[in-house]
Design an enzyme around this catalytic site. Structure first.
Site, short mmCIF file in Angstrom:
data_model
loop_
_atom_site.label_atom_id
_atom_site.label_comp_id
_atom_site.label_asym_id
_atom_site.label_seq_id
_atom_site.Cartn_x
_atom_site.Cartn_y
_atom_site.Cartn_z
N SER A 1 -33.65 21.80 7.81
CA SER A 1 -34.91 21.38 7.21
C SER A 1 -35.96 22.44 7.49
O SER A 1 -35.93 23.10 8.53
CB SER A 1 -35.35 20.03 7.78
N ARG B 1 -20.78 23.75 -42.05
CA ARG B 1 -21.31 24.32 -40.81
C ARG B 1 -22.63 23.63 -40.54
O ARG B 1 -23.47 23.52 -41.42
CB ARG B 1 -21.49 25.83 -40.87
#
Length: 401
Positions: A269, A309
């Site tokens: 930490s 497409r």
């Protein structure tokens, strides 16, 4: 690659990177050009090594130019033609379309990802096999809906983890063997290839030849049928699901009030020196929480395809698949690390079990029904189930069905 927004992204290396994608697109163009020459369609003088035409910085240049046509292939082909002599320049990319190159290149990149994930699965299966065997008889408390439920063993828990890993790992090999090439031309009909080859059979031979050269599966064009992409996404999500389950159990088990599990090397930490955070598990859970939504984007795109497409749905897939793939590789590496170094505290597990109340109430109700004396332990078929899972793991390691 590095990504400050996704700590650990470097563990994926160059997989699905811009450089890898560029190399894969060039490999597709190379295989097609070689196929045209080998078939006698293009003159032998057109044969050339396209890889030597690339230079540092090309990926960035192509990326900047890709916005003009909406995909990177046009810019790549223009660059390769500008750097090629005749007749290579004239024959380069003839009969292909941008979607052929993008889709096939994505399959090549995906294969590298799946190979890496398969390697990580092998590590995980070995680690979990050892954990399940070692702790087969380590007494522990089983919990349901966060509450004490019944006596069990840590071996049973680890076998369940192993089952989830095997469920995710076994389809990966089949997926690797069936990744498809995409050759369909402008609208997925092989019209240009048929014209070049002079026959439908010749066009199909060109398509199959490209697949063989790239070690992909020969497949009819799948332009707007996107199951080939969604099934990859589903497989990657399933991997993250399995690993997320493990990581969630570890983050729960390493809480100080439980203390049955701990990461081999936790994280620190910035302000609390006493912390030993389960960072591997946290980062695995991060991937599990985001994988599903990424997979759903691929399905949303598949359902939005239109015509021959798609106008945006196809384009949505590329970065989504890249992100999901890299996140999955990172989670795979973290899970291998987590399982290889996992620390288990049997005395703490036994103490938690002993402290739980009313664990045998279900057993008493069963003996009242049968009139028989209670069986010892009340862990049911846990030992048999562990054996079954370990047998499955052994077959997986040996490559047997």
């Amino acid at each position: 690659m590095i990504d400050l927004f996704w700590p650990g992204d470097d563990l994926a290396g160059d997989l699905m990177s811009d450089g890898a994608f560029l190399s894969a697109m060039v490999a597709v163009e190379q295989a097609w050009l070689d196929g045209l020459v080998d078939a006698g369609i293009a003159p032998r003088q057109a044969r050339a090594d396209l890889t030597i035409l690339l230079a540092d910085g090309d990926a960035a240049t192509i990326a900047r130019r890709a916005g003009a046509d909406g995909n990177p292939v046009s810019a790549l082909v223009l660059m390769l033609r500008e750097r090629s002599a005749e007749p290579t320049a004239r024959w380069l990319h003839r009969g292909l379309t941008s979607q052929d190159v993008v889709d096939t290149a994505l399959m090549l990149c995906t294969r590298d990802v799946l190979i890496r994930i398969g390697d990580e699965f092998a590590i995980q299966v070995r680690a979990l096999t050892e954990l399940a065997e070692t702790h087969r008889d380590t007494s522990a408390l089983a919990r349901t809906l966060t509450q004490a439920a019944l006596p069990s063993t840590l071996g049973a828990k680890f076998a369940r983890w192993l089952t989830g890993v095997l469920d995710a790992a076994e389809p990966i090999a089949g997926l690797m063997a069936s990744l498809p090439a995409q050759v369909g031309g402008a609208v997925g009909s092989l019209a240009a290839a048929t014209e070049l080859a002079g026959s439908v059979e010749g066009a199909i031979a060109l398509s199959d030849g490209l697949a063989a050269t790239l070690r992909l599966a020969p497949t009819p064009p799948w332009h707007t049928t996107r199951w080939q992409v969604t099934r990859i996404g589903d497989a990657l999500v399933s991997c993250c699901d399995a690993w997320g389950h493990i990581a969630t159990d570890v983050t729960t088990g390493c809480r100080p009030e439980i203390g049955e599990l701990a990461e081999g090397h936790g994280g620190g930490s910035s302000t609390l020196p006493h912390k030993n955070n389960p960072v591997r598990s946290v980062l695995i859970r991060r991937a599990a929480l985001t994988a599903g939504p990424l997979g759903s984007i691929l399905h949303t795109a598949a359902g939005a395809t239109v015509d021959e497409r798609s106008d945006g749905a196809w384009h949505t897939e590329w970065a989504t698949l890249r992100t999901l793939a890299r996140h999955t590789v990172v989670a795979a590496a973290h899970t291998s690390d987590l399982l290889s170094g996992l620390r288990v505290d049997p005395p703490r597990a036994a103490a938690n079990l002993a402290a739980a109340e009313s664990l045998l109430s279900e057993q008493r109700s069963m003996t009242e029904l049968t009139g028989r004396a209670a069986l010892p332990g009340y862990t049911g078929a846990a030992d048999r189930l562990i054996d079954s899972t370990l047998g499955r793991a052994c077959r997986f390691v040996k490559g047997a069905p």
